[in-house]
Design a protein around this motif. Structure first.
Motif, PDB file in Angstrom:
ATOM      1  N   LEU A 297      12.971  30.085   1.135  1.00 57.56           N
ATOM      2  CA  LEU A 297      12.975  29.839  -0.302  1.00 57.56           C
ATOM      3  C   LEU A 297      12.575  28.396  -0.624  1.00 57.56           C
ATOM      4  N   VAL A 298      13.077  27.463   0.165  1.00 61.50           N
ATOM      5  CA  VAL A 298      12.744  26.058  -0.080  1.00 61.50           C
ATOM      6  C   VAL A 298      11.260  25.807   0.168  1.00 61.50           C
ATOM      7  N   LEU A 299      10.712  26.375   1.245  1.00 59.72           N
ATOM      8  CA  LEU A 299       9.284  26.191   1.523  1.00 59.72           C
ATOM      9  C   LEU A 299       8.417  26.795   0.421  1.00 59.72           C
ATOM     10  N   GLY A 300       8.832  27.913  -0.102  1.00 58.74           N
ATOM     11  CA  GLY A 300       8.086  28.508  -1.206  1.00 58.74           C
ATOM     12  C   GLY A 300       8.118  27.637  -2.450  1.00 58.74           C
ATOM     13  N   GLN A 301       9.302  27.100  -2.759  1.00 54.31           N
ATOM     14  CA  GLN A 301       9.393  26.218  -3.914  1.00 54.31           C
ATOM     15  C   GLN A 301       8.583  24.933  -3.692  1.00 54.31           C
ATOM     16  N   LEU A 302       8.577  24.451  -2.466  1.00 50.45           N
ATOM     17  CA  LEU A 302       7.823  23.235  -2.166  1.00 50.45           C
ATOM     18  C   LEU A 302       6.328  23.458  -2.366  1.00 50.45           C
ATOM     19  N   GLN A 303       5.825  24.587  -1.885  1.00 51.34           N
ATOM     20  CA  GLN A 303       4.402  24.892  -2.081  1.00 51.34           C
ATOM     21  C   GLN A 303       4.083  25.032  -3.562  1.00 51.34           C
ATOM     22  N   GLU A 304       4.991  25.611  -4.300  1.00 51.33           N
ATOM     23  CA  GLU A 304       4.766  25.774  -5.732  1.00 51.33           C
ATOM     24  C   GLU A 304       4.709  24.421  -6.440  1.00 51.33           C
ATOM     25  N   VAL A 305       5.564  23.492  -6.021  1.00 51.44           N
ATOM     26  CA  VAL A 305       5.557  22.164  -6.628  1.00 51.44           C
ATOM     27  C   VAL A 305       4.232  21.465  -6.375  1.00 51.44           C
TER      28      VAL A 305
ATOM     29  N   GLU B 273       1.308  22.811  -5.819  1.00 52.06           N
ATOM     30  CA  GLU B 273       0.242  23.477  -6.562  1.00 52.06           C
ATOM     31  C   GLU B 273       0.349  23.235  -8.060  1.00 52.06           C
ATOM     32  N   LYS B 274       1.551  22.928  -8.535  1.00 49.92           N
ATOM     33  CA  LYS B 274       1.770  22.847  -9.973  1.00 49.92           C
ATOM     34  C   LYS B 274       1.597  21.441 -10.523  1.00 49.92           C
ATOM     35  N   HIS B 275       1.925  20.420  -9.738  1.00 52.95           N
ATOM     36  CA  HIS B 275       1.991  19.051 -10.274  1.00 52.95           C
ATOM     37  C   HIS B 275       0.872  18.192  -9.706  1.00 52.95           C
ATOM     38  N   THR B 276       0.553  17.155 -10.475  1.00 54.61           N
ATOM     39  CA  THR B 276      -0.426  16.148 -10.025  1.00 54.61           C
ATOM     40  C   THR B 276       0.151  14.737 -10.058  1.00 54.61           C
ATOM     41  N   GLY B 277       1.416  14.589 -10.411  1.00 51.82           N
ATOM     42  CA  GLY B 277       2.032  13.265 -10.464  1.00 51.82           C
ATOM     43  C   GLY B 277       2.186  12.657  -9.084  1.00 51.82           C
ATOM     44  N   GLN B 278       2.028  11.337  -9.014  1.00 51.57           N
ATOM     45  CA  GLN B 278       2.078  10.634  -7.737  1.00 51.57           C
ATOM     46  C   GLN B 278       3.458  10.758  -7.093  1.00 51.57           C
TER      47      GLN B 278
END
Length: 1275
Positions: free
Chosen positions: A627-635, A637-642
């Protein structure tokens, strides 16, 4: 004949100048020469010496130094005369002071040796005293005199026939003058033990004599009289030692008085109980005995009170204002002890006012003792209740001392306010508390922790006023809501780590309640749930608490007080395991809820790195890992902040650790992310290269993809995805057409940089295939060429990124690459050509030192975060260039462009008539440069590092810097530059450079000689102007060169003087006899021997100095060599003498146009930068101190002159007590009543305020690295 009761004890206190002697027949009649503390001080005679000056390190004050009697000459003995040993700081056995005393004192030797218990020593002395009290008393007196470090002895004849003043005068004449040291001033371990034993012995004497000898009207009366006289002596050792003895004696008497008071109370109870019996049951004999005992106790109480009154009025009221801070601190420490021990007598406003007044003292240790004394009083509710008037009068001062310039004083003040908060009712208002709350963010951890306890007691403790045990859930929920309210109101949302660290010691168990924090964050109820700002703040607090619990280290800028013990490390590991078990199930839920918010997702991803990741496997929690790895990949793919992308990459890197059992799952997610990003990037690059124009969506998409790749590339090896070629094509397209936007170019340059570094890291140290070496060499060369072209890009971000990447690559592939067993990588060494070196230097000058912006932009960003960010970026650029010089990538001469900006400080336009454009050589809209305050630390470190490389070349680089500045000034302002402000700045820079030659003169000798020789050649190389008798254009450079003359040895000065005459004669530029060349005269004078300075030989061709110039004072130089030795550098030259850095010359004439000075320069150096005929009287002493410490020593000296100590020996209290809290007695509030200092200048109140700078200070010259700092400024 038995001695009479001393009037000193019977009445008011007598002065130290009392005519009372120590023995029989010498006690004065009551009222004679006494009660100095009750009379106003008489004005000094017109011819009396000034007592305000300090003792300047000597044992004597000025009066005794002027009026000391000459001792009679001793008759010469026929035998050999032994030398009297000089008294130095004793060795570990503490035996050096004993040598100077002709008679050994039994008490002193026993106390100093520390081989016999003090109680035993006092018992033996008491037996002696009971057998012959004069002999016993003299032994005690000589023990005190010996403890002062005095060679004199009080004999029985002196004791019986001389008065106090005469005895002290004789002891003063026998005092050793060649050293300012005495036992109490020494800080070695034996003498610290001696001080403690000295205090213990004084207390033991009173303790063991309290039932009989104390009341014999001899011992205490004579001892107090002696201590009073010694405490008023001009000899610091006498004053210090006697004051300590008197204060400890007073403390012992206070304990005796307390015991007598308890006996009186018991006696009164027994008497009342006996009287309450019936008429037939009363025992008349017992009542009479009780009455007799009461009268005896009352007499003892009166005698003890008379003794205490004599000590207090005769010694304390004069010494609590003494010029020596240690004496003042002793008085305040003991006064606090008296108040705490015997509150019935001493806890009154008449005694409290002394502590209140001394809270304004200039010295740290005095203020510290005052605050600690108040802590002992406010720690109990019953004593705090008696201090209402004191609290109302001095509360403002105590609250303001939270911002004391000394952190340890501020810590104790905050602890004092915490005690006041706990033990007084509503004394501290909300406004007072608001002064303490921001202190939780300061850099001092001790101060922040004390403020954290205050904050917890005042606002955050759910149990305040309840008196019940905290519950596990409800109370902690209240605590976190209160903490969130304070954190949000403080508006310092980037500094949760500092707030958590401040509360860790007092509220650590609450902050480690991971279940309550998780529950609060996951609540969805609109009534019980948190608002968005509260959720963000609580996430930051959670992340900071997890880091603190797992790592046990304070945040950046706060140092840990001590290393954790084995038990603490074990507890830390257990806490890490516990938080991992608690947060592993909650973290996927928290990421699912807050993944859309980058500001909340980034701290949660930092929490993952603090886990014990092996628990995922051992605890069978693989589903939570998925679950954590999935959320990490989503983050990702979703964000561009440094920030959020960097946190995600660090978390993914931790999960891909090969040592983890389940690292394969992290590798799978990383490969999946890399495949997606690489495919998307290749497609977008192809479209960009083929399209004639790009819309905003395509540009944004490519920039976002490249940004994700560049950040992922930082922590993960993405070279298998072949990203080098498409990034190179992008960069080439941008250089050819200029159509690629900057937001795409910057991450493209970063990707290429990391690609090369990863390829280098994958090469083996030995047996490297030549194909790989050649391929990497080609890529590095082509990429550096592209970056060199980007240095002239119109976009600042592209330019700066290209410069930083070039600096890093040149450093990595520099000459040190094939070292340490990596000889096979020698073909990869990349050395910059002359064109690249000049381009890097030009970039540095244009975009770091001559950074231009309009005045409107400057005023808009002066106090903004953007300005600090830009300054930080320029510091990074400068540091990158300096590293290339230090690691031998660039030639050392390239550092001249950096060194010449070391002393440049911004000035106003009014101070520079030519205007900024002509004064600084850049655009008129450029702000005045602040090079020293902005970059001084970097330049100084570069100076120190390059000096270790090659001293000769380093000295030539310094000379080159000065020559470049001189040439620029001549081009801007013509030949008349000696009166220009810029010329004075060049001389100031040379003076700063000369400080670097202070140490190791023999090693610096060749470099200094070559520096002077080349400087002379430069001064005479330019032909003079067309007019007759004009000097060479570069001749003023000799004045700059004269700043280095004090570092020369005497034979080198003679050699250079001859070389100067030779060059002068060869050029045949003779100056007219009536128009001297001041620059030449100044340089000649700096090279002449001390006995010839200020005049010129009649046969000399150079002109004489102006009539108004005075000869310089003698300079302490190194001893000259043997006549047969060569004047050139030789290893046989003896080391020069160690001399002082203090400039003792008279006041210097002010400059007509003083140069702009920087915060780090010292006033004496700036004043001496005037023209040669105005400064020829300045005495330059050869400096042999460390170059790192010399500037600080000069600054400390000048700061002492600005804020001298207060002389507390001049004023005596008035006849009648003033108003209860009249602080004008101390000269605190009225400037006209300020005491004079040891140097004779008014003593101003010293109180400083810390400015709280969290991460980015907002003042232009206050940059400090680290996220939180505490900068002190004068109040």
């Amino acid at each position: 004949m038995p001695p009479r009761r001393s009037a000193h004890v019977q009445g008011a206190s007598s002065s130290s100048g009392s005519s009372a002697g120590l023995g029989t027949g010498s006690s004065p009649a009551p009222g004679s020469a006494g009660a100095r503390s009750g009379s106003s001080p008489s004005p000094p005679a017109p011819d009396s010496p000034d007592l305000s000056s300090g003792d300047s390190g000597s044992d004597f004050e000025d009066v005794l130094r002027l009026h000391r009697k000459r001792r009679p000459r001793r008759a010469q003995s026929r035998g050999p005369v032994s030398k009297r040993p000089r008294r130095r700081e004793p060795s570990g056995d503490g035996s050096s002071l004993a040598v100077s005393n002709p008679e050994q004192n039994t008490l002193f030797e026993a106390v100093r040796s520390a081989k016999i218990a003090v109680e035993t020593v006092v018992d033996d002395w008491l037996e002696t005293y009971k057998q012959d009290r004069e002999t016993g008393f003299l032994e005690l007196v000589n023990f005190i005199i010996r403890s002062c470090g005095c060679r004199g002895v009080v004999t029985l004849k002196m004791f019986r026939h001389l008065q106090n003043s005469e005895i002290i005068q004789q002891l003063t004449e026998k005092f050793e003058e060649d050293s300012a040291e005495y036992p109490l001033s020494l800080g070695t371990q034996p003498w610290r033990r001696f001080r403690a034993a000295f205090c213990e012995l004084v207390a033991a004497v009173v303790r063991q004599c309290q039932y009989s000898v104390v009341y014999d009207e001899f011992l205490m009366d004579a001892l107090i009289s002696l201590l009073t006289g010694l405490s008023d002596s001009q000899v610091r050792a006498f004053r210090h030692t006697s004051t300590l003895a008197a204060m400890k004696l007073m403390t012992a008497l206070v304990n005796v008085a307390l015991g007598v008071s308890l006996h009186q109370e018991n006696n009164q109870r027994q008497y009342e109980a006996e009287r309450s019996k019936g008429p037939g049951r009363q025992a008349t004999d017992k009542l009479e005995a009780l009455l007799e005992k009461r009268r005896e106790l009352q007499e003892q109480q009166e005698e003890i009170e008379n003794m205490m009154n004599a000590i207090f009025k005769g010694i304390f009221v004069h010494r609590y204002r003494d010029v020596v801070p240690e004496i003042r601190a002793i008085c305040m420490e003991e006064l606090g002890t008296w108040m705490k021990s015997y509150t019935a007598s001493f806890l009154t406003d008449g005694y409290l006012k002394y502590i209140g007044w001394t809270l304004h003292d200039k010295q740290r240790e005095v203020r510290l003792q005052c605050v600690k004394a108040l802590q002992g009083l406010y720690c109990h509710r019953d004593t705090a209740a008696h201090m209402e008037l004191f609290t109302s009068r001095f509360k403002t001062r105590m609250v303001s001392m939270v911002l004391d310039k000394e952190p340890d004083v501020a810590v104790e003040v905050v602890k004092l306010l915490t005690l006041m908060l706990e033990n007084t009712e509503e004394v501290l208002t909300e406004e007072d508390c608001q002064s303490v709350y921001p202190v939780v963010y300061v850099s001092s951890r001790a101060l922040a922790s004390a403020a954290g306890l205050f904050l917890y007691r005042r606002l955050l403790d759910p149990q305040r006023g309840a008196g019940r045990e905290p519950s596990r859930d409800g109370d902690n929920r209240t605590f976190f809501r209160l903490l969130l309210a304070f954190f949000i109101e403080s508006e310092l949302h980037e500094h949760a780590a500092y707030l958590v660290d401040s509360l860790w010691d007092c509220a650590g168990p609450r902050l480690r309640d991971w279940e309550t924090i998780s529950t609060l964050l996951l609540e969805e109820s609109p009534t019980k749930g948190l608002a968005d700002r509260q959720e963000k703040a609580l996430v930051e607090i959670l992340a900071a608490s997890v880091v603190q619990a797992a790592e046990g280290q304070p945040p950046v800028g706060r140092s840990l007080a001590k290393k954790p013990s084995a038990r603490e490390r074990k507890a830390q590991a257990e806490e890490r395991t516990r938080l991992t078990h608690c947060l592993i199930p909650a973290l996927p839920q928290l990421l699912a809820k807050f993944s859309a918010d980058a500001e909340k997702a980034a701290p949660l991803l930092e929490v993952l790195r603090c886990f014990d990741l092996s628990i995922y496997c051992t605890g069978r929690l693989e589903k939570h890992l998925e679950l954590v790895l999935g959320q990490l990949q989503e983050v990702v793919e979703k964000h561009t902040g440094q920030a959020v992308l960097e946190a995600a990459c660090r978390a993914l890197h931790a999960l891909c650790d090969p040592e983890l059992t389940l690292h394969g799952r992290g590798d799978l997610v990383r490969s999946r992310l890399a495949d997606q990003l690489a495919d998307k990037f290749h497609q977008e690059v192809t479209e960009l290269l083929q399209a004639s124009s790009l819309d905003e969506e395509e540009v944004y998409s490519m920039a976002a993809t490249l940004k994700r790749i560049s950040i992922l590339f930082n922590a993960h090896d993405l070279t298998p995805w072949q990203l080098f070629e498409p990034c190179t094509q992008l960069l080439q397209r941008a250089l050819d057409t200029g159509e690629v936007p900057p937001q795409v170019l910057v991450p493209a340059i970063t990707c290429l940089h990391f690609h090369i570094l990863w390829e280098l890291s994958r090469l083996p140290s030995t047996d490297v295939p030549q194909e790989q070496l050649q391929s990497l060499k080609t890529r590095v060369t082509s990429f550096c060429s592209l970056c060199q072209s980007c240095l002239s890009d119109v976009d600042a971000g592209v330019r700066e990124q290209a410069f930083m990447v070039l600096s890093d690559l040149l450093l990595v592939f520099g000459p040190q690459l094939p070292r340490d067993g990596r000889e096979a990588l020698a073909p990869l060494v990349l050395l910059p050509d002359a064109g690249l070196q000049s381009q890097l230097a030009a970039f540095l000058m244009d975009h770091v030192f001559h950074h231009a912006c309009s005045h409107e932009e400057l005023s808009a960003m002066e106090d903004s975060e953007n300005h600090i960010e830009e300054l930080h970026q320029r510091r990074v650029l400068l540091a990158g260039f300096c590293k290339l010089i230090i690691y031998d990538v660039l030639e050392l001469s390239a550092a001249s462009d950096v060194f010449k900006h070391y002393a440049k400080v911004g000035g106003t336009q009014e101070a520079c008539p030519a205007g900024p454009a002509t004064a600084w050589g850049h655009q008129a809209l450029s702000p005045p440069p602040q090079f020293y305050s902005d970059y001084g630390d970097i330049i100084k470190e570069t100076l120190n590092c390059t000096r270790q490389i090659d001293r000769q070349q380093w000295a030539r680089t310094l000379l080159l810097s000065l020559q470049q500045l001189m040439t620029e000034l001549l081009l801007q302002q013509g030949p008349e530059i000696r009166a220009a402000e810029a010329f004075l700045e060049i001389r100031d820079l040379a003076r700063r450079f000369s400080l670097l030659f202070s140490l190791q003169q023999l090693r610096n000798r060749p470099a200094l000689l070559s520096m002077h020789k080349e400087g002379i050649q430069f001064a005479f190389q330019e032909p003079p102007g067309p007019g007759p008798g004009l000097p060479p254009l570069n001749l003023p450079f000799l004045e700059v060169l004269s700043e280095f003359s004090p570092r020369l040895l005497r034979p080198d000065k003679a050699l250079l003087l001859a070389y100067l005459e030779k060059i002068y004669q060869e050029q045949r530029w003779l100056a007219p006899q009536d128009v001297p060349w001041p620059s030449l005269v100044t340089y000649r004078n700096s090279l002449q021997p001390q006995e010839e300075r200020g005049s010129v030989n009649s046969h000399s061709t150079a002109p004489r100095p102006p009539p108004g110039s005075a000869a310089k004072r003698p300079r302490i130089d190194a001893p000259s060599e043997h006549p047969d030795s060569s004047p050139w550098p030789s290893s046989r030259l003896p080391s020069p003498a160690l001399t002082s850095t203090v400039l003792r010359g008279g006041p210097r004439p002010p400059l007509t146009r003083p140069p702009a000075r920087d915060p780090g320069s010292d006033p004496g150096l700036l004043q001496s930068s005037s023209l040669s005929h105005r400064r020829s009287g300045v005495n330059r002493l050869s400096l042999m101190v460390e170059e790192e410490e010399e500037e600080m020593m000069i600054e400390e000296e000048s700061s002492e002159e600005d804020t001298p100590e207060q002389d507390r020996t001049l004023l005596a209290p008035e006849d009648q007590l003033r108003d209860l809290f009249d602080s004008t007695i101390l000269g605190i509030e009225d400037p006209s009543t300020h005491r004079t200092s040891e140097r004779g200048t008014p003593a101003a109140q010293s109180s400083s305020v810390p400015v709280y700078c969290c991460y980015k200070p907002k003042s232009r010259g206050a940059w400090l690295p680290g996220p939180c700092c505490l900068v002190m400024v004068n109040k």
